[in-house]
Design a protein around this motif. Structure first.
Motif, PDB file in Angstrom:
ATOM      1  N   LYS A 100       0.839  -1.197   0.000  1.00 51.52           N
ATOM      2  CA  LYS A 100       0.000   0.000   0.000  1.00 51.52           C
ATOM      3  C   LYS A 100       0.878   1.252   0.000  1.00 51.52           C
ATOM      4  O   LYS A 100       1.802   1.375   0.801  1.00 51.52           O
ATOM      5  N   PRO A 101       0.607   2.219  -0.896  1.00 50.87           N
ATOM      6  CA  PRO A 101       1.484   3.389  -1.021  1.00 50.87           C
ATOM      7  C   PRO A 101       1.569   4.192   0.285  1.00 50.87           C
ATOM      8  O   PRO A 101       0.559   4.448   0.934  1.00 50.87           O
ATOM      9  N   VAL A 102       2.779   4.573   0.632  1.00 54.42           N
ATOM     10  CA  VAL A 102       3.013   5.361   1.828  1.00 54.42           C
ATOM     11  C   VAL A 102       2.808   6.834   1.487  1.00 54.42           C
ATOM     12  O   VAL A 102       3.130   7.296   0.377  1.00 54.42           O
ATOM     13  N   HIS A 103       2.254   7.568   2.438  1.00 58.44           N
ATOM     14  CA  HIS A 103       1.931   8.989   2.244  1.00 58.44           C
ATOM     15  C   HIS A 103       3.166   9.777   1.770  1.00 58.44           C
ATOM     16  O   HIS A 103       4.263   9.627   2.304  1.00 58.44           O
ATOM     17  N   ALA A 104       2.958  10.590   0.748  1.00 55.55           N
ATOM     18  CA  ALA A 104       3.961  11.512   0.210  1.00 55.55           C
ATOM     19  C   ALA A 104       5.183  10.788  -0.331  1.00 55.55           C
ATOM     20  O   ALA A 104       6.246  11.388  -0.507  1.00 55.55           O
ATOM     21  N   GLY A 105       5.050   9.489  -0.613  1.00 56.98           N
ATOM     22  CA  GLY A 105       6.171   8.744  -1.167  1.00 56.98           C
ATOM     23  C   GLY A 105       7.314   8.515  -0.211  1.00 56.98           C
ATOM     24  O   GLY A 105       8.438   8.202  -0.640  1.00 56.98           O
ATOM     25  N   TRP A 106       7.047   8.677   1.090  1.00 49.48           N
ATOM     26  CA  TRP A 106       8.104   8.465   2.077  1.00 49.48           C
ATOM     27  C   TRP A 106       8.554   7.005   2.072  1.00 49.48           C
ATOM     28  O   TRP A 106       7.788   6.083   1.749  1.00 49.48           O
ATOM     29  N   ALA A 107       9.786   6.810   2.460  1.00 49.38           N
ATOM     30  CA  ALA A 107      10.346   5.458   2.492  1.00 49.38           C
ATOM     31  C   ALA A 107       9.746   4.660   3.645  1.00 49.38           C
ATOM     32  O   ALA A 107       9.476   5.195   4.721  1.00 49.38           O
ATOM     33  N   ARG A 108       9.523   3.398   3.368  1.00 50.16           N
ATOM     34  CA  ARG A 108       9.089   2.512   4.455  1.00 50.16           C
ATOM     35  C   ARG A 108      10.213   2.407   5.472  1.00 50.16           C
ATOM     36  O   ARG A 108      11.391   2.502   5.142  1.00 50.16           O
ATOM     37  N   SER A 109       9.836   2.149   6.727  1.00 43.24           N
ATOM     38  CA  SER A 109      10.838   2.113   7.805  1.00 43.24           C
ATOM     39  C   SER A 109      11.740   0.891   7.667  1.00 43.24           C
ATOM     40  O   SER A 109      11.326  -0.151   7.125  1.00 43.24           O
ATOM     41  N   PRO A 110      12.985   0.969   8.136  1.00 40.90           N
ATOM     42  CA  PRO A 110      13.857  -0.213   8.108  1.00 40.90           C
ATOM     43  C   PRO A 110      13.243  -1.414   8.822  1.00 40.90           C
ATOM     44  O   PRO A 110      13.424  -2.552   8.388  1.00 40.90           O
ATOM     45  N   LYS A 111      12.503  -1.163   9.896  1.00 40.76           N
ATOM     46  CA  LYS A 111      11.883  -2.280  10.611  1.00 40.76           C
ATOM     47  C   LYS A 111      10.842  -2.977   9.749  1.00 40.76           C
ATOM     48  O   LYS A 111      10.689  -4.199   9.807  1.00 40.76           O
ATOM     49  N   SER A 112      10.115  -2.219   8.928  1.00 41.62           N
ATOM     50  CA  SER A 112       9.135  -2.832   8.037  1.00 41.62           C
ATOM     51  C   SER A 112       9.816  -3.784   7.066  1.00 41.62           C
ATOM     52  O   SER A 112       9.326  -4.895   6.797  1.00 41.62           O
ATOM     53  N   TYR A 113      10.956  -3.355   6.538  1.00 41.38           N
ATOM     54  CA  TYR A 113      11.690  -4.226   5.617  1.00 41.38           C
ATOM     55  C   TYR A 113      12.198  -5.472   6.331  1.00 41.38           C
ATOM     56  O   TYR A 113      12.167  -6.577   5.773  1.00 41.38           O
ATOM     57  N   MET A 114      12.685  -5.330   7.550  1.00 37.54           N
ATOM     58  CA  MET A 114      13.187  -6.497   8.293  1.00 37.54           C
ATOM     59  C   MET A 114      12.043  -7.453   8.624  1.00 37.54           C
ATOM     60  O   MET A 114      12.219  -8.677   8.599  1.00 37.54           O
ATOM     61  N   GLU A 115      10.872  -6.917   8.946  1.00 38.59           N
ATOM     62  CA  GLU A 115       9.719  -7.788   9.167  1.00 38.59           C
ATOM     63  C   GLU A 115       9.367  -8.546   7.892  1.00 38.59           C
ATOM     64  O   GLU A 115       9.000  -9.728   7.931  1.00 38.59           O
ATOM     65  N   ALA A 116       9.499  -7.870   6.752  1.00 48.74           N
ATOM     66  CA  ALA A 116       9.216  -8.523   5.475  1.00 48.74           C
ATOM     67  C   ALA A 116      10.229  -9.640   5.209  1.00 48.74           C
ATOM     68  O   ALA A 116       9.880 -10.686   4.656  1.00 48.74           O
ATOM     69  N   VAL A 117      11.482  -9.434   5.605  1.00 47.73           N
ATOM     70  CA  VAL A 117      12.511 -10.468   5.414  1.00 47.73           C
ATOM     71  C   VAL A 117      12.156 -11.709   6.227  1.00 47.73           C
ATOM     72  O   VAL A 117      12.184 -12.838   5.720  1.00 47.73           O
ATOM     73  N   GLY A 118      11.836 -11.514   7.510  1.00 48.08           N
ATOM     74  CA  GLY A 118      11.464 -12.654   8.349  1.00 48.08           C
ATOM     75  C   GLY A 118      10.221 -13.354   7.837  1.00 48.08           C
ATOM     76  O   GLY A 118      10.143 -14.589   7.822  1.00 48.08           O
ATOM     77  N   PHE A 119       9.244 -12.575   7.395  1.00 43.36           N
ATOM     78  CA  PHE A 119       8.003 -13.138   6.840  1.00 43.36           C
ATOM     79  C   PHE A 119       8.296 -13.974   5.607  1.00 43.36           C
ATOM     80  O   PHE A 119       7.778 -15.086   5.443  1.00 43.36           O
ATOM     81  N   ALA A 120       9.142 -13.460   4.716  1.00 40.50           N
ATOM     82  CA  ALA A 120       9.452 -14.183   3.478  1.00 40.50           C
ATOM     83  C   ALA A 120      10.175 -15.487   3.766  1.00 40.50           C
ATOM     84  O   ALA A 120       9.895 -16.516   3.128  1.00 40.50           O
TER      85      ALA A 120
END
Length: 817
Positions: free
Chosen positions: A313-333
Motif C-alpha cells: 500500500k502506497p506510503v503517504h507523500a512517497g516516504w520510504a518505508r521504515s527499516p523495521k518494516s523491511y526487516m519484518e518482510a525479510v522474516g516473513f518471506a
C-alpha cells in the motif's frame, strides 16, 4: 546506618501481594549453620547471626575472622517503602508522613537517574500503595490530596517511569501507577485553570508541553494492555481539544499512532482495523509508522495475502518505508517461502539510493535471503559508497558490521560471523561495545568459551566503553553456559560474579538458578548464600518464585544426596519464607521417599510454626503427614506432630484425620493406640468409612488378640448388608491371620466368591501369608498353591524377603485415610 528490619516484618510486608522477603541479608542476617553431616542426625539448630562478634582469646588470635555476609545495595528510599507495607500488613503505627514522602520521592528520582533501571512488579506495587496512602490521608493534615507533599514534577517522573520503562514481569501495578499519577496531574492542572492561573505557568508546571503528560499516559495504556481505553481518551481529545484548537491536529495523529500500535501489540485485529478506518477518516495518513504497525501485525502472524496488501500500500507523500518494516518482510518471506515476492522490493530499495540505515537492512536481506557471502557484501558496500547523487555517500560503520553479525547469528553460522568481523577490520571500522557483545553471543552459541573469555577480558580492561550495562544480557548467558558445561570452571565463574558484584549488577533469575545449582552440587554453601543475598532481595515476587521453584525441584530430585537436599531446603526456607504450602508438602513427601520421616516431620513443623494462619497446615496437610508415617514409621516424629495437632485449635477432627492417626500409630507398633481412634470414629457423627475398616483391621492384625475386635466389627458390617470392597476383605483376613487363625482364613477364602461376589487375588494371599506366624506360613503356602495355583504364581513373581518374623512377600500395601 540503615535500620535493621526483622524477618517477621519482611515476611508480612506483602501479605496482599503474594510475598516478598529479601532473605537473611536483610532480615536479621540469619543463616543455618548446621553441616550436611550433622543435619542428617539432628534437627537444624536455631538460626545464628552470620555476623557474630568474635571473642578474642589467647589461642584464637591467629584464627580467621568470621565470614561476612554480602548484602545487596538497596536503592534510596526502598527500605522505607518495605517498612511502610509491613506496618500496614501488621496494622501497627506507620512511619511519619514526611519520612514516607521523602522515601517515595528518593526512590522514584533514583530510578529516573539510573538510565536502565525500571520498577519491577513488586516495586511498582509498593510505589502505588504508598501513593494511595498519601492521597487517602492528606485530608488529615492539609485538606488537599497530596497537597505540597509531592509536586507535579514528582508525579510526572513517576508517570514517565511507568510509561517508558516496561518491566519483564507483570504490569498490573505499572498501569495502576500511570493511571493514578495521570489522574492527579490532570486534576491539579484543571484546578489551576479554575483558579485563573496563566496558561504559560500551567504549561511550564506540566513539563513545558501541553500534551506531554497525556502522551505518556497513552503510552502506558497502550503498552500495558489498555489500548481500548486509550482509544476512548483519544476520541475525547479529538472532540474537545482539537475542535477548540485545530493546531492540536498533528498531536492527534501521534496519539492515534500510539493507539494503533497498542491494539496491534494486544492482537486486537477487529479493533485495529476499526480504529485505523476512524483515524484515516479523521486525517491520519498512511505514514511509515502506520505502515510498520499494519505490516508487522499481519507478517508476524504469517498472513500472506494481508501482509502483501499492507506492505505494498502506497506510503503517504512517497516516504520510504521504515527499516523495521523491511526487516519484518525479510522474516516473513523466510518463514513462508516468499523470497521471490521480496526480491523486486529490495531491488527497488537499492535503486532508490537509500540512506545508511536502509543499506544495513539490505545487507541483512542479502545474507539471510540471498545467501550472499563476504565478498558479495564487500562489492555491495562499494556500490553503496558510490551512490551519492550529489550527496555524501553512506559508508559502512560499526552498525553495519553489527547488522551483518546479527544476520550470521540468525543463520547459526559463527564462521560467517567471524569473517564479517574480519571484513570490518580490513575496512578499518572500529568495533563498538555492541560489536564485541554480538561476538560473545555467537561464540557462546559455538561453545567457544576461550574466545568468549578473551573478549570479556578486553571489556573488563576498559579497552571498549560499555554504557548502561548493555553487556549484562550476554554476561548472564555466559555464566549460564559456564554452569551448564560438563566440567564447569568454578574459578572463572567466581571471578565473573565478583566483577559483576563490584558493578552492583543484578543477575537474571535464570542465572541465579544456574549458579546456585552449581554451587550446591559442589557443596559451596557460602557462595549460594552470597548469590541469594545479593540478588533475590531485589527481585519481584515473580522472579523470586522462579528461583524458589528451582530449589524445590532440586530438593525433589532423588539423584541428589540427602545431605545436599537438606542444605538446599534449609537455605530455601530462610531466603523464601513465602514458600507455598503445596511446595512444603511436596518437600515433606520428598523426604518420606528418602526414608527420612524425621526430616519430613521437621518440614511439617516448620510449616506449623509460620506466623500467618493461611500458611500453616490445614487438616489435609495433617492427614498427609500422618499417612506418610505409615510406610516410614518414626515414633518420636509421630508424637511431635500429634502434639502439634492437639495444640492446634483451628483443626476439627474428622474420620479422615482419625484414619491417618490410626495408620501412623499402627505403623509405629502401637496398634492399641490406633484402636482407640477407631472408638473415636464410631462415636463421631460422621462414622467410619471403608478406608477406616481396612485400617482398623490392619491394626487388629498387629494387636495381640486383635481378632476379637476384628470379628465384632465384621459382624456389624455383615449385619448392615454393606457391599464389602476387596481391600476391606483382605484386611479382615489379615487380622485373623495375624492372630494365627489359619483354618478360618481358608474358609473365608473358599467362600468369598459366593459371599462377596468376587474371587481371591494375589494381594489377598500376600496379606494373609505375611500376617501368619512362621509355623503356619508353610501350611498356608501348600494349600494356596494346590487350590489356586495361578493366583499363587502371580504372588511368587513379586519375590520374598527374609525378616525376623519369617519370609514375607514384596507386596505394597497402600493404606490411605
Amino acid at each position: 546506618m540503615r535500620p535493621r528490619v526483622t524477618r517477621y516484618v519482611y515476611r508480612r510486608l506483602l501479605a496482599s501481594h503474594g510475598l516478598l522477603h529479601p532473605g537473611p541479608a536483610l532480615a536479621g542476617r540469619c543463616l543455618l549453620l548446621a553441616s550436611p553431616e550433622s543435619s542428617l542426625l539432628l534437627p537444624p539448630p536455631p538460626p545464628l547471626l552470620a555476623r557474630r562478634q568474635p571473642r578474642r582469646t589467647f589461642f584464637g588470635i591467629f584464627q580467621k575472622p568470621p565470614r561476612m555476609l554480602k548484602e545487596p545495595e538497596m536503592e534510596p528510599g526502598y527500605e522505607m517503602l518495605l517498612t511502610f507495607r509491613s506496618r500496614v500488613a501488621e496494622r501497627s503505627r506507620l512511619p511519619p508522613r514526611d519520612e514516607l514522602v521523602k522515601a517515595w520521592r528518593d526512590f522514584v528520582q533514583n530510578k529516573r537517574k539510573n538510565q536502565l533501571s525500571s520498577f519491577n512488579s513488586t516495586q511498582a506495587f509498593l510505589v502505588v500503595h504508598l501513593l494511595q496512602h498519601l492521597a487517602a490521608t492528606a485530608d488529615e493534615t492539609t485538606g488537599d490530596p497530596y497537597a505540597d507533599d509531592l509536586n507535579l514534577s514528582d508525579l510526572r517522573t513517576a508517570l514517565w517511569l511507568a510509561a517508558t520503562r516496561p518491566p519483564k514481569g507483570t504490569t498490573e501495578y505499572h498501569l495502576a501507577l500511570a493511571e493514578l499519577t495521570a489522574a492527579e496531574i490532570h486534576r491539579r492542572t484543571e484546578k489551576m485553570r479554575e483558579e485563573g492561573v496563566d496558561e504559560e505557568i500551567i504549561k511550564e508546571a506540566a513539563g513545558g508541553k501541553d500534551t506531554a503528560n497525556f502522551e505518556m499516559h497513552l503510552t502506558a495504556l497502550t503498552q500495558y494492555g489498555a489500548s481500548l481505553k486509550a482509544a476512548k481518551l483519544v476520541d475525547v481529545f479529538r472532540e474537545t481539544r482539537v475542535k477548540e484548537d485545530p493546531r492540536m491536529q498533528p498531536r492527534l495523529r501521534v496519539f492515534w499512532t500510539l493507539v494503533l500500535r497498542g491494539l496491534a501489540k494486544e492482537g486486537r485485529e477487529e479493533d485495529l482495523l476499526r480504529e485505523w478506518a476512524k483515524a484515516e477518516a479523521g486525517g491520519l495518513q498512511y505514514m511509515p509508522p502506520v505502515h510498520e504497525i499494519m505490516t508487522t501485525f499481519f507478517a508476524s502472524r504469517d498472513r500472506v495475502a494481508e501482509t502483501k496488501q499492507w506492505f505494498k500500500k502506497p506510503v503517504h507523500a512517497g516516504w520510504a518505508r521504515s527499516p523495521k518494516s523491511y526487516m519484518e518482510a525479510v522474516g516473513f518471506a523466510l518463514r513462508n517461502g516468499q523470497q521471490q515476492w521480496l526480491q523486486p522490493i529490495f531491488e527497488r530499495l537499492i535503486n532508490s539510493n537509500p540512506q545508511k540505515e536502509w543499506w544495513d537492512v539490505i545487507f541483512q536481506w542479502a545474507v539471510l535471503v540471498m545467501n550472499k557471502g563476504v565478498e558479495d557484501i564487500r562489492q555491495m558496500m562499494v556500490v553503496m559508497s558510490t551512490q551519492s547523487n550529489g550527496k555524501e555517500a553512506p559508508k559502512p560503520d560499526a552498525a553495519t558490521i553489527n547488522a551483518l553479525l546479527t544476520a550470521a547469528i540468525e543463520k547459526q553460522n559463527p564462521y560467517l560471523a567471524e569473517r564479517f568481523l574480519s571484513l570490518g577490520a580490513e575496512l578499518h571500522i572500529q568495533p563498538k561495545a555492541s560489536t564485541y557483545i554480538l561476538q560473545m553471543d555467537y561464540r557462546l552459541d559455538a561453545a567457544d568459551f576461550g574466545g568468549v573469555q578473551v573478549i570479556y577480558d578486553k571489556l573488563l580492561k576498559g579497552d571498549v566503553s560499555v554504557s548502561q550495562d548493555e553487556d549484562l544480557p550476554v554476561l548472564n548467558k555466559y555464566l549460564r553456559a559456564l554452569c551448564a558445561a560438563p566440567d564447569p570452571d568454578l574459578g572463572r565463574i567466581l571471578d565473573i560474579t565478583a566483577d559483576l558484584e563490584q558493578r552492583r549488577a543484578t543477575l537474571e533469575p535464570d542465572t541465579v538458578v544456574s549458579l546456585c545449582m552449581l554451587f550446591l552440587r559442589n557443596d559451596n554453601r557460602d557462595d549460594v548464600i552470597d548469590t541469594l543475598s545479593l540478588h533475590t532481595a531485589l527481585y519481584s515476587v515473580e522472579e523470586r518464585t522462579q528461583v524458589r521453584r528451582a530449589f524445590v525441584e532440586y530438593c525433589a530430585d532423588r539423584r541428589v544426596s540427602t545431605a545436599r537436599v537438606w542444605d538446599a531446603y534449609s537455605l530455601a526456607r530462610q531466603f523464601f519464607p513465602e514458600m507455598e504450602r503445596a511446595e512444603r508438602v511436596r518437600l515433606m513427601y520428598a523426604f518420606y521417599a528418602r526414608r527420612r520421616p524425621d526430616m519430613a516431620c521437621l518440614i511439617f513443623g516448620h510449616m506449623r510454626a509460620l506466623p500467618e494462619q493461611e500458611d500453616r497446615p490445614t487438616r489435609e496437610e495433617y492427614v498427609r503427614c500422618f499417612e506418610g508415617l505409615g510406610p516410614n514409621p518414626d515414633p518420636e516424629s509421630l508424637r511431635i506432630v500429634h502434639n502439634m495437632l492437639k495444640m492446634d485449635m483451628t483443626i476439627q477432627m474428622d474420620t479422615r484425620l482419625y484414619n491417618a492417626l490410626m495408620i501412623a500409630y499402627a505403623a509405629c507398633e502401637e496398634p492399641r493406640v490406633a484402636l482407640g481412634f477407631w472408638r473415636d470414629i464410631t462415636n463421631s457423627a460422621e462414622g467410619p468409612s471403608y478406608a477406616s475398616l481396612a485400617i482398623v483391621f490392619w491394626a487388629c492384625e498387629l494387636q495381640p488378640y486383635g481378632d476379637r475386635t476384628a470379628r465384632g466389627i465384621w459382624q456389624k458390617v455383615l449385619s448392615m448388608d454393606l457391599e464389602v470392597p476387596p481391600d476391606v476383605f483382605w484386611a479382615y483376613c489379615g487380622a485373623l491371620a495375624g492372630n494365627d487363625h489359619l483354618e478360618e482364613v481358608k474358609r473365608l477364602i473358599k467362600g468369598m466368591e459366593q459371599s462377596m461376589g468376587y474371587g481371591p487375588g494375589y494381594m489377598l494371599f500376600g496379606i494373609a501369608y505375611n500376617a501368619l506366624p512362621g509355623d503356619s506360613k508353610e501350611e498356608f503356602e501348600k494349600w494356596a498353591k494346590a487350590e489356586y495355583p495361578d493366583v499363587w504364581a502371580q504372588l511368587v513373581k513379586k519375590g520374598r524377603t527374609e525378616t525376623v518374623n519369617g519370609s514375607k512377600f514384596n507386596i505394597v500395601r497402600d493404606l490411605r485415610a
